[in-house]
Design an enzyme around this catalytic site. Structure first.
Site, PDB file in Angstrom:
ATOM      1  N   TYR A  26       0.888  -0.685   0.138  1.00 36.39           N
ATOM      2  CA  TYR A  26       0.058   0.150  -0.568  1.00 36.39           C
ATOM      3  C   TYR A  26       0.861   1.399  -0.035  1.00 36.39           C
ATOM      4  O   TYR A  26       1.414   0.698   0.433  1.00 36.39           O
ATOM      5  CB  TYR A  26      -0.820   0.269   1.317  1.00 36.39           C
ATOM      6  N   PHE A  36       1.984   9.525   3.761  1.00 35.19           N
ATOM      7  CA  PHE A  36       2.763   9.004   5.423  1.00 35.19           C
ATOM      8  C   PHE A  36       3.018   8.079   5.451  1.00 35.19           C
ATOM      9  O   PHE A  36       3.730   7.510   6.157  1.00 35.19           O
ATOM     10  CB  PHE A  36       1.536   9.913   6.579  1.00 35.19           C
ATOM     11  N   ILE A  56      -6.943  -0.514  10.932  1.00 35.11           N
ATOM     12  CA  ILE A  56      -8.528   0.211  11.170  1.00 35.11           C
ATOM     13  C   ILE A  56     -10.165  -0.043  10.715  1.00 35.11           C
ATOM     14  O   ILE A  56      -9.311  -0.899   9.622  1.00 35.11           O
ATOM     15  CB  ILE A  56      -7.681   1.864  11.013  1.00 35.11           C
TER      16      ILE A  56
END
Length: 537
Positions: A26, A36, A56
């Site tokens: 990813y 990030f 998450i």
């Protein structure tokens, strides 16, 4: 939650469900494009169970339904990500997160090995069992198709025992029941492969493995040779035994049909003793009990063939398949074999050494291959028996035969043309078969005589030969005299020999000082020579 399917593979045999374990790459970025996080930067996939709260909430939902090699762009709102708290120093509070996700691997703890057979030979006489030794080729890939290993690239099969722990458990299980020549795609979950740690080299932890396998060879250390009779002649008077010498043709292949050698390509038989260790142990055993003309298949396990090392074009630990055709065999102790097919009722005069014979013959090899025939030439073969004009076996085979008799004479090579044969005509070490019919017999002279008198010998023999009475006999006088005796029936020459050569030989024997003249002192009859030698002794 927003999910955009940017790439979906044509084939999707399985999609992610809650409880599955996934490996994916990813890129994580904020809506303004600021990155990030990235799994690519770490050089390893992100590995996790789906639907178990390890991710998450938004990613847990976004991964469900994905296929291996599918690419998704996922927008996750804060309430399904890190909420109002964020991750200090990395994710600010209430941040929307964008993930570019590529699914690499997928499995479930309840998975088993998956086997897809896409080719199976029509004939499958034997399948892989526990403790068998196999040779196979493979391409090893991950679930996304990335190649991590290939035996084809090394140009060497992978050789191993099956079912005794030499392989990863999934492969140990998946090779069972395969036939030689069968092709399978084997998918192995990581807990039946290299597990959490991988292999420390090419295979990462928790990786599903896909092997495209073709089985080339199969045997068990307890195997003996296997013999398949393909053609056994109806008439088999003799079978090969230890110590026999065989001539045979063969095609040598591996178990998958790959040809490694052929005597036919050399246009020459393979010639060897049997049971004496001159050939590999399996062939030594497989050639026993064969008939001339027999065709059989001999399957030899490697421990009775060329073992773990192999030889030339034969790889190590290879099962060998020989399709053989026995051309002939004999034993060094064999003598001439005579079979009489016809003998006239008035058979009183039998052939003996020195007789002049005229006969017809057909000459062939033991497998029936015709070598020569006097019938095709339209004339007889004429010899003086026992004079060395034919091979020793024929001299023996023509003994004690009467005119009109028909017989078959089988001659082993040591009484025929030996190891060398006759170039272009008779192969080396060949057994010969002659079908013979004796047509004419002229009795020969006693052994050692080239000329005999039919009546009393003149007491003045030297004077009769010495026509000009000069006390010396020349070759011309001697020859003319002998010819007159033969023509008038007073004497007889050994039949079957050239007249001039016989006469010259007789003259040379009398010309003891070699000056080209025979004197009365030199001249002696054969019985006089024998008597003088006897007295002298």
């Amino acid at each position: 939650l927003g999910v955009e399917r940017r790439f979906v593979p044509e084939s999707c045999p399985r999609a992610v469900r809650p409880g599955d374990f996934v490996r994916y790459h990813y890129l994580g970025a904020f809506p303004d494009g600021t990155r990030f996080d990235s799994s690519y930067d770490r050089g390893s996939t992100f590995n996790v169970f789906v639907g178990k709260g390890q991710l998450i909430a938004g990613m847990d939902q976004a991964l469900v339904g994905m296929c291996v090699n599918e690419r998704r762009f996922v927008k996750i709102p804060p309430k399904l990500a890190y909420g109002s708290e964020g991750v200090p120093g990395v994710i600010p509070p209430n941040a929307v997160l964008h993930f570019d996700v590529l699914l690499v691997d997928l499995w479930n703890s309840e998975d088993e090995v998956q086997i897809q057979t896409y080719f199976k030979p029509e004939k499958c006489p034997r399948t892989v069992q526990v403790s068998d030794f196999v040779r196979y080729h493979y391409n090893g890939t991950f679930l996304d198709g990335t190649l991590f290993d290939s035996s084809h690239n090394r140009m060497r099969t992978y050789d191993t025992y099956v079912g005794i722990g030499w392989l990863i458990p999934g492969m140990d299980q998946s090779l069972l029941g395969m036939c030689v020549g069968e092709k399978r795609i084997i998918t192995i979950p990581p807990f039946l492969a290299y597990g959490e740690d991988g292999d420390g080299k090419e295979i990462p932890g928790q990786a599903s493995l896909v092997f495209d396998v073709v089985l080339l060879d199969l045997h068990n250390p307890k195997d003996g040779i296997a013999i398949e009779n393909q053609l056994v002649p109806e008439s088999c008077e003799r079978r090969s035994q230890t110590g026999d010498f065989l001539r045979y043709h063969y095609n040598g292949t591996l178990l998958d049909g790959t040809l490694f050698d052929s005597s036919y390509s050399r246009n020459r038989t393979y010639d060897t003793y049997v049971g004496k260790g001159y050939v590999i142990a399996g062939m030594d055993e497989g050639l026993l009990g064969v008939c001339t003309g027999e065709r059989r298949r001999i399957i030899i396990p490697p421990h009775l063939g060329y073992g773990e090392e192999g030889r030339g074009k034969i790889p190590g630990s290879a099962v060998l398949v020989f399709d053989i055709h026995v051309v002939d065999f004999h034993n060094p102790s064999d003598s001439v074999s005579i079979t009489v097919h016809y003998k006239p009722s008035n058979c009183t005069v039998l052939s003996k050494k020195g007789d002049y014979l005229k006969y017809h013959y057909n000459a062939s090899l033991l497998d029936g291959t015709l070598l020569d025939s006097t019938h095709s030439l339209g004339k007889t073969y004429n010899i003086v028996l026992g004079s060395g004009q034919v091979v020793l076996g024929m001299d023996m085979g023509l003994q004690d035969m009467c005119v009109g008799e028909r017989r078959t004479v089988v001659i082993p090579p040591h009484l025929g043309y030996g190891e060398d044969g006759v170039e272009g005509e008779v192969p080396g070490s060949a057994v010969l078969v002659f079908d013979i019919e004796l047509l004419e017999l002229v009795s020969g002279l006693p052994e050692g005589y080239m000329f005999v008198w039919n009546g009393e010998v003149s007491p003045n023999l030297f004077e009769e030969i010495d026509q000009n009475h000069d006390g010396e006999v020349l070759l011309e006088e001697f020859s003319e005299y002998i010819q007159t005796q033969v023509e008038t029936g007073k004497g007889k020459l050994a039949p079957g020999f050239d007249f001039e050569k016989i006469v010259k030989n007789m003259f040379t024997n009398q010309d003891r000082d070699g000056n080209g003249k025979v004197t009365a002192e030199e001249f002696k009859l054969k019985d006089q020579e024998a008597k003088e030698e006897h007295d002298e002794l």
